[in-house]
Design an enzyme around this catalytic site. Structure first.
Site, PDB file in Angstrom:
ATOM      1  N   ASN A 178      -2.454 -20.682 -49.673  1.00 36.58           N
ATOM      2  CA  ASN A 178      -1.129 -20.270 -50.119  1.00 36.58           C
ATOM      3  C   ASN A 178      -1.178 -19.031 -51.014  1.00 36.58           C
ATOM      4  O   ASN A 178      -0.195 -18.304 -51.124  1.00 36.58           O
ATOM      5  CB  ASN A 178      -0.448 -21.418 -50.862  1.00 36.58           C
ATOM      6  CG  ASN A 178       0.475 -22.194 -49.949  1.00 36.58           C
ATOM      7  OD1 ASN A 178       1.373 -21.617 -49.350  1.00 36.58           O
ATOM      8  ND2 ASN A 178       0.237 -23.481 -49.817  1.00 36.58           N
ATOM      9  N   CYS A 207       3.586 -29.760 -55.233  1.00 35.65           N
ATOM     10  CA  CYS A 207       2.810 -29.546 -54.006  1.00 35.65           C
ATOM     11  C   CYS A 207       3.145 -28.132 -53.584  1.00 35.65           C
ATOM     12  O   CYS A 207       2.914 -27.199 -54.365  1.00 35.65           O
ATOM     13  CB  CYS A 207       3.140 -30.594 -52.960  1.00 35.65           C
ATOM     14  SG  CYS A 207       4.892 -30.859 -52.679  1.00 35.65           S
ATOM     15  N   SER A 208       3.707 -27.923 -52.388  1.00 37.10           N
ATOM     16  CA  SER A 208       4.095 -26.559 -52.042  1.00 37.10           C
ATOM     17  C   SER A 208       5.518 -26.301 -52.532  1.00 37.10           C
ATOM     18  O   SER A 208       5.725 -25.613 -53.513  1.00 37.10           O
ATOM     19  CB  SER A 208       4.008 -26.350 -50.535  1.00 37.10           C
ATOM     20  OG  SER A 208       2.670 -26.502 -50.134  1.00 37.10           O
ATOM     21  N   ASP A 209       6.482 -26.940 -51.852  1.00 33.78           N
ATOM     22  CA  ASP A 209       7.855 -26.755 -52.287  1.00 33.78           C
ATOM     23  C   ASP A 209       8.310 -27.869 -53.210  1.00 33.78           C
ATOM     24  O   ASP A 209       9.424 -27.836 -53.721  1.00 33.78           O
ATOM     25  CB  ASP A 209       8.784 -26.661 -51.069  1.00 33.78           C
ATOM     26  CG  ASP A 209       8.610 -25.322 -50.363  1.00 33.78           C
ATOM     27  OD1 ASP A 209       8.335 -24.329 -51.061  1.00 33.78           O
ATOM     28  OD2 ASP A 209       8.717 -25.292 -49.129  1.00 33.78           O
ATOM     29  N   ASP A 256       8.146 -32.961 -50.748  1.00 36.28           N
ATOM     30  CA  ASP A 256       7.579 -33.989 -49.886  1.00 36.28           C
ATOM     31  C   ASP A 256       6.568 -34.848 -50.649  1.00 36.28           C
ATOM     32  O   ASP A 256       6.866 -35.929 -51.101  1.00 36.28           O
ATOM     33  CB  ASP A 256       6.938 -33.354 -48.655  1.00 36.28           C
ATOM     34  CG  ASP A 256       7.977 -32.731 -47.742  1.00 36.28           C
ATOM     35  OD1 ASP A 256       8.976 -33.408 -47.476  1.00 36.28           O
ATOM     36  OD2 ASP A 256       7.805 -31.572 -47.320  1.00 36.28           O
ATOM     37  N   LYS A 285      14.103 -32.959 -47.503  1.00 33.89           N
ATOM     38  CA  LYS A 285      14.760 -32.478 -46.288  1.00 33.89           C
ATOM     39  C   LYS A 285      14.899 -33.598 -45.261  1.00 33.89           C
ATOM     40  O   LYS A 285      14.223 -33.610 -44.228  1.00 33.89           O
ATOM     41  CB  LYS A 285      13.981 -31.305 -45.705  1.00 33.89           C
ATOM     42  CG  LYS A 285      14.040 -30.060 -46.586  1.00 33.89           C
ATOM     43  CD  LYS A 285      13.010 -29.043 -46.175  1.00 33.89           C
ATOM     44  CE  LYS A 285      13.453 -28.227 -44.997  1.00 33.89           C
ATOM     45  NZ  LYS A 285      12.425 -27.205 -44.649  1.00 33.89           N
ATOM     46  N   ARG A 333      13.134 -33.777 -41.730  1.00 33.77           N
ATOM     47  CA  ARG A 333      12.005 -34.717 -41.679  1.00 33.77           C
ATOM     48  C   ARG A 333      12.308 -35.908 -40.767  1.00 33.77           C
ATOM     49  O   ARG A 333      11.434 -36.439 -40.108  1.00 33.77           O
ATOM     50  CB  ARG A 333      11.669 -35.225 -43.080  1.00 33.77           C
ATOM     51  CG  ARG A 333      11.219 -34.155 -44.072  1.00 33.77           C
ATOM     52  CD  ARG A 333       9.858 -33.581 -43.733  1.00 33.77           C
ATOM     53  NE  ARG A 333       9.506 -32.530 -44.697  1.00 33.77           N
ATOM     54  CZ  ARG A 333       9.646 -31.236 -44.459  1.00 33.77           C
ATOM     55  NH1 ARG A 333      10.102 -30.818 -43.282  1.00 33.77           N
ATOM     56  NH2 ARG A 333       9.305 -30.348 -45.371  1.00 33.77           N
TER      57      ARG A 333
END
Lengths: 759, 632
Positions: free
Chosen positions: A318, A405-407, A410, A447, A451
């Site tokens: 990333n 985490c990333s966004d 999740d 989401k 998802r």
């Protein structure tokens, strides 16, 4: 067609509705015996009762007219006869029946066994037309509820029709076409606003004693300016300045700045955010200050953890895209950890393999275990639990944790909510678990549309993130059964409705989406529905333990495959005597008996009182002192007033022979309600509560001939003790033999009898 | 030999005990007696460790070496109850003495030195377990269709059954027989008065052909065979079968398909000929393949008689196709051969290998999920469980659905055969799901049927593969696991809880009771086990003990329990296999809560009924008072 015939037909259809189907709800609390048909809707010239929804009317019309009927102006409803349904354990003798396609459901009816299978279009995950066989054209349908069936349709053209119709129906393009916008529960089931106001973020934070000296409500997101996927109310350290918040938000992916999600009673907190846009060397002083401010809210320790739930390699990758992770050199006093939960794509592929493992044709033990191992599913479940345990342990020891985490919607949602589940017994209650979902999944954004594949979307966006959260909860439940107020059924119902879109609760991806869609006005809330069925979700072994945090055992031997979820519809493979249902039933029986005992004890006490008083009166009469009997008697009136009022409302005690109406009533009579003294009333009270309940084991079908399967909820009538299916026991009435006056389920026969007794 | 010679250090202070479950280390005093190892912290409220030497499967020594001298060390005791204990000893001399003593004591081969011969119970025996399940009575009940090992009825009659005087065990002990009908049936069997009172009994008889264990060394003295078969024929058949194990009756199933599907027809048939819908389960060993012997007419005669009026029977081979000998199609034309192998290699040693791998995997709680699943798979244990259940279901189906007789055999008929024949009875016969019924079943199908417990359980899973011999096995553990699987699927149909299964597991390896001693009835008679030791059943059936082994959810279930044999339905028996490595407290509390719930439900019910009565009485009284009042 006369009304009787219509009602018969209606009852038949109603009976046929599968108890597991989502549509069943719309038939809840229907009372055909009591309601009058109004003007308006008519079917074949006959007035239709108001509680019958349009869907049923059209369904009946469709059943009686062979020609295709247009529904909602465009979708064609099909009826196909001689369809064979093949499931995995029954390939040799497929059941033959009729397949109906409605606007919302695919229904397969087996005429011989009265059994049918309902598939909500919203539950369909994929439809596949298999190569033509000698018996017809097979259509394989896989559902998000892990049901997988093959229908063999004799004519290929018909199969094609069904196939193309389903393709149009199962996944709408627009969010406004979701089932929840059409769904109507029975008229008097529950109001549309019920449930939408059950959980307020402020209240949840107040529960954690926030705002307080360290944490404050930030008003800058009132119009979603800081972060549009966050809730309007976000809680941040008091020390955080406007500049810090704005800069930190700009420095984080999707603007998801660090915000408080959980404050433990030892001042240690869990904050969640997304990854920083650090790239290889970028830094943001305000973001660094922000984290330092979070650390300072907790004076227990001079450091805090920053948990990146991703594997190190993913985080590194990333960085090339200008994102990344916190550099320990820049952020003071943090301990940084990678915890290695794989991304949504890995999880999706893993679930796919789990399903393949479950669907092996003639599997052997080794083949199954090999397939389960190579799916890696249990490994992923374990790593989520592992990360959650790490956070929970840190917080328990007094160290604050910032998770991303990333966004941050999740894995972060998974581990934050699971850590709270481990830390705080409140979240292990039914209400608390719903609040947890409301806070960490709905308010902070997940989401769901993508998802869960609610609408047509990139297949790469679908991933079983929420399913894994439920799976991890189940793992904890099976390790610590007495710590959870809810049972497995509760998790399964949640899973069903997250995907069904029958309720607006899980529609949209964040708070803003839901407001924009005006879901609270246009749709029903799952929480409202669930609040009407709470008794089904109770864990009979629950022992509330306040202030206790639980720890998960992470030994691989303790992480189990959740057969009840992924192989739920393989009815042959589950324990034949479902312990959970039996115990829940025992619990209810205990409650009923306890209530009854309470009632009898009170009756006996008042009888005894009366007897002793009349003995005393006799004595008084001899001494001829009327005043002596007055004092205690007036007390007695007060004592019994409560009972009397209650009885009045329950039994509408307007009988002619009521003692209070009698003119020349003795004083002693007043102190005792005559409906209690009369043996007939007592007999009625006694007969209103069943002491013995019919044993559940050998009951294979309800009196309405609906066969019971593994998952059907069997309910005892509290009055007669017989067993009924969900649709036959739709009345809740307070029984005269119960002290609490709580409404309990009674069957229709008993309901009628009770009405006769007290018109 | 004196135990004292083997005990080099009878008592040693300052020993540290490490166990896997409790991470804490306990310091205490170690005592070694003839049969026990004792470790006590010598403090109030601390648990003492008592370990039978026979429980020790394997002793591992790890000396700690400092400056090239042994400074003491750690002795790891791996036990047959799956526990692993480490003893840390400070001094070299003690270390060697203790380890040598334990090795010697745990390796004693002489059965007469076993603890049961020294153990005397501290309580009086209410019911002697050795006479509770006498073969004559069990068979009588089997034939008459009465419940086996059933609940005691109030009218207990004492009768004496005389068996041939050569039999040492049959010393004319008065036996409580539980009801008159059984008595009659037993009498019919014995060939005395009352014959013909029970149709079914006519077809069968008790044979004492093996009274001196000359015909078959592993069978008991009392066997049940078709009535028309003479003892000579049995001897001939024995010569034809491996180990002399000729076909004998194992179980007769009455609730065949007729009863379920056509109750009326069943009734008619029952009147005309009672045996039509009764299917027979037989067991034997494989036929021998001896040069020159092609067939045995006596053996064929037995099977033909069993066949009776049925058109076909099934011979179920549990050993595996091509691995065992089987009856020829030519001479057993009406018998269909079915192969249902328990494992790739169904030998007892292979079963133990699998068990050892399973336990090794279970003990490694630190590995990854993938590794665990892969080791679980490669142990093959769950496959064995699945195949055993599968084979049993096939046999049960033949009996229940087809009403056909079945003969089960593996190779020698001592291991996989017994698993299948006993599981079939648990599936079909509700009596076998009671405490007594299970005891009776184990007594009939394992102990009297000659399962060599002593040889099989001499070594268990911790003994290194090369040290074990080919007679070692874990067949009985596999059987218990299969019951556990049935239990998980039908948690309300068993009178006992899984605690009883665990208790049986332990006592089959090491015990103060003589029930599981020796390999066969013959050996037990030679050692006079029945008179010199106490039976496990005598202990288990004491009301206070029994109470702890009951399933609170039990509701008698007369139906056949057909289990799911899909791989996904099997569960690892963590309550047994993981009990020393993973805290099983949750299970215990769950059981306690279930017990509480069920008790509360019962008590409330009684209370409600009592209060109702009281309330009604009082209301009558009040009514009278009111009436009097009105009269005033």
């Amino acid at each position: 067609m006369d009304f009787t015939r219509f009602m018969n037909k209606f009852n038949e259809i109603e009976r046929q509705l599968s108890p597991t189907s989502a549509l069943r709800l719309s038939f809840d609390n229907i009372s055909p015996e009591t309601e009058e048909p109004p003007d308006g809707k008519r079917l074949w010239g006959v007035p239709v009762p108001p509680f019958v929804s349009d869907k049923v009317v059209s369904w009946i019309e469709e059943e009686f007219n062979e020609a295709p009927v247009y529904y909602n102006g465009n979708s064609v409803l099909k009826k196909v006869e001689n369809v064979r349904m093949i499931d995995r354990y029954n390939t040799k003798n497929p059941t033959v029946g009729t397949l109906y396609l409605t606007a919302t459901h695919l229904i397969f009816v087996e005429p011989d066994s009265n059994k049918e299978t309902w598939i909500l279009h919203m539950h369909i995950a994929s439809i596949e037309k298999l190569p033509l066989s000698t018996t017809g054209s097979p259509l394989l349908i896989r559902c998000k509820t892990f049901l997988s069936v093959t229908f063999v349709i004799p004519k290929d053209s018909e199969c094609h029709d069904v196939y193309t119709s389903l393709l149009k129906l199962f996944q709408p393009v627009s969010i406004n076409k979701l089932y929840c916008f059409n769904y109507q529960p029975a008229k008097d089931d529950f109001p549309k606003n019920a449930g939408w106001d059950f959980f307020k973020l402020e209240a949840e934070f107040k529960h954690m004693l926030v705002p307080n000296d360290n944490w404050t409500l930030c008003s800058m997101n009132e119009k979603y300016e800081l972060c549009d996927t966050y809730p309007r109310q976000i809680y941040v350290p008091k020390e955080a300045t406007t500049l810090m918040l704005i800069s930190s938000s700009r420095f984080r992916s999707k603007g998801r700045l660090p915000a408080l999600t959980y404050l433990h009673n030892n001042k240690a907190s869990i904050c969640r955010c997304s990854q920083p846009l650090s790239g290889f060397s970028a830094r943001c002083l305000e973001d660094e200050q922000m984290l330092e401010a979070i650390r300072k809210t907790n004076t227990n320790t001079d450091y805090m953890y920053v948990v990146d739930t991703r594997p190190r390699i993913n985080a590194m990758a990333n960085r090339a895209a200008g994102k990344g992770y916190e550099n320990e050199a820049f952020y003071e006093n943090i301990k940084f950890h990678f915890l290695g939960i794989e991304n949504i794509h890995v999880q999706r592929a893993s679930l796919q393999k789990v399903l393949e493992a479950c669907e092996q044709k003639s599997p052997t033990m080794s083949a199954f275990l090999n397939a389960l191992e190579s799916s890696g599913w249990l490994k992923h479940i374990r790593s989520i639990l592992d990360t959650s345990s790490f956070i929970a342990n840190a917080v328990d020891k007094g160290v604050s944790v910032v998770v991303h985490c990333s966004d941050g919607w999740d894995r972060t949602a998974q581990v934050c909510s699971l850590a709270q589940l481990m830390l705080n017994p409140y979240y292990r209650t039914i209400k608390g678990f719903q609040a947890l979902i409301e806070k960490d999944w709905l308010a902070f954004g997940h989401k769901f549309s993508e998802r869960c594949g609610h609408i047509q979307t990139d297949a790469r966006e679908v991933s079983p993130i929420f399913t894994q959260f439920l799976d991890c909860t189940w793992q904890l439940m099976s390790q610590r059964s007495e710590s959870f107020e809810f049972n497995e059924r509760f998790l399964l119902i949640l899973h069903d409705h997250v995907h069904s879109c029958q309720f607006g609760t899980f529609v949209g991806n964040c708070e803003k989406d839901r407001l924009d869609l005006k879901l609270a006005e246009r749709t029903f809330s799952l929480w409202g529905y669930m609040s009407n069925h709470l008794n089904e979700y109770i864990n009979p072994l629950y022992k509330p333990n306040v202030d206790e945090s639980i720890k998960a055992n992470l030994a691989p031997q303790c992480i189990k495959f959740w057969r009840g979820m992924y192989s739920r519809f393989e009815s042959g493979i589950h324990p034949r005597e479902p312990l959970g249902d039996l115990l829940l039933d025992s619990k209810e029986h205990c409650n009923s008996l306890e209530d009854h005992v309470q009632h009898l004890t009170k009756r006996i006490a008042s009888f005894k009182n009366y007897i002793s008083k009349s003995a005393k009166k006799l004595q008084d009469a001899t001494t001829a002192n009327p005043k002596a009997s007055k004092e205690p008697a007036s007390n007695e009136i007060n004592d019994n007033k409560y009972n009397y009022d209650k009885k009045l409302s329950e039994l509408s005690a307007a009988d002619d022979d009521h003692p209070l109406k009698a003119t020349n009533m003795s004083f002693a009579n007043l102190s005792l309600n005559a409906d209690q003294t009369s043996p007939q009333a007592l007999t009625e009270e006694i007969s209103s509560v069943a002491v013995d309940w019919k044993p559940m084991r050998n009951v294979t079908s309800c009196s309405c001939s609906t066969p019971f399967d593994q998952f059907s909820k069997k309910t005892h009538c509290f009055r007669c003790g017989d067993i009924f299916c969900e649709r036959c026991i739709d009345k809740n009435v307070a029984l005269p033999g119960h002290d609490s006056g709580k409404a309990v389920p009674v069957c229709r026969g008993c309901f009628r009898q009770m009405q006769k007794q007290s018109p | 030999m004196e135990f004292a010679d083997l005990i080099k250090t009878p008592k040693l202070d300052g020993v540290f005990l490490h166990t896997t479950t409790a991470n804490a280390t306990v310091e205490g005093t170690l005592c070694i007696t003839g049969h026990h190892l004792l470790l006590s912290a010598r403090q109030e409220n601390t648990q003492e460790l008592w370990l039978l030497h026979k429980n020790i499967d394997c002793v591992e020594k790890k000396p700690s070496i400092g400056q090239n001298i042994v400074m003491g060390g750690i002795i790891t005791l791996k036990c047959k109850d799956l526990r692993i204990i480490a003893l840390e000893i400070k001094y070299a001399k003690d270390f060697f003495n203790v380890s040598a003593s334990l090795e010697a004591l745990s390796a004693i081969q002489n059965a007469e030195l076993d603890y049961p011969f020294f153990y005397r119970p501290m309580y009086s025996i209410l019911e002697d377990g050795y006479t509770m399940f006498r073969p004559e009575l069990e068979f009588a009940q089997l034939i008459s269709g009465l419940s086996m090992g059933g609940a005691s009825s109030p009218n207990v009659a004492n009768i004496t059954i005389c068996t041939p005087s050569t039999s040492a065990m049959a010393s004319s002990i008065p036996h409580p027989l539980q009801n008159g009908f059984a008595l009659e049936a037993a009498a019919a069997l014995m060939g005395s008065s009352g014959s013909g009172s029970c149709m079914a009994a006519c077809e069968w008889r008790v044979s004492y052909v093996n009274k001196d264990f000359g015909v078959c060394a592993t069978y008991g003295a009392t066997l049940i065979v078709p009535k028309a078969i003479s003892d000579e024929q049995l001897t001939l058949s024995a010569a034809f079968r491996d180990g002399g194990r000729f076909p004998v009756l194992s179980y007769r199933h009455e609730n065949g398909v007729g009863l379920i599907a056509f109750p009326v027809i069943k009734l008619c048939l029952y009147n005309s000929s009672s045996h039509l819908l009764q299917a027979t389960l037989m067991r034997s060993a494989q036929p021998l393949s001896i040069q020159g012997i092609k067939r045995c007419r006596a053996d064929e005669a037995i099977l033909n008689l069993v066949l009776g009026r049925s058109k076909k029977g099934f011979i179920v081979d549990t050993w595996g196709k091509g691995k065992s000998n089987t009856e020829t199609d030519l001479h057993y034309s009406q018998w269909k051969k079915v192969n249902r192998a328990i494992g790739n290699v169904s030998s007892p040693a292979a079963i133990l290998d699998s068990f050892a791998k399973l336990i090794e995997a279970c003990n490694d709680t630190g590995c990854t999920t993938d590794k665990w699943l892969s080791r679980l798979e490669s142990s093959g244990w769950l496959s064995l469980v699945l195949n055993s259940l599968n084979a049993s279901c096939v046999v049960a189906q033949c009996l229940d659905q087809e009403g056909s007789p079945v003969l089960v055999h593996g190779a020698k008929g001592l291991d996989s055969t017994l698993i299948v024949t006993s599981l079939v009875q648990i599936i079909l016969n509700p009596d076998c799901r009671t405490v007594r019924g299970l005891q009776a079943l184990i007594e009939r199908e394992w102990i009297q049927a000659g399962h060599p417990f002593a040889s099989r359980h001499r070594y268990s899973c911790y003994t290194p593969h090369q040290t074990r011999n080919k007679n070692s096995g874990a067949t009985f553990v596999l059987f218990l696991d299969c019951i556990y699987q049935l239990y998980t699927q039908f948690p309300c149909s068993f009178e006992f809880s899984t605690q009883l299964l665990i208790l049986l597991f332990e006592h089959s390896y090491f015990s103060q009771y003589g029930t599981f001693l020796c390999d066969s009835e013959r050996e037990r008679q030679e050692l006079q086990v029945h008179t010199r030791t106490t039976s496990l059943w005598s202990y288990l059936n004491r009301p206070d003990v029994l109470q702890t082994l009951l399933n609170p959810l039990y509701e008698p279930n007369a139906a056949v329990i057909w289990p799911s044999v899909a791989p996904i339905s099997l569960e690892l028996w963590s309550e047994l296999y993981l009990r020393w490595v993973i805290d099983q407290r949750n299970l215990t509390t769950t059981m306690a809560q279930i017990q509480e719930l069920v008790t509360t439900e019962k008590e409330l019910r009684i209370q409600a009924l009592k209060l109702r009565k009281q309330a009604l009485e009082l209301s009558q009284e009040v009514m009278t008072l009111i009436n009097e009042d009105d009269d005033d």
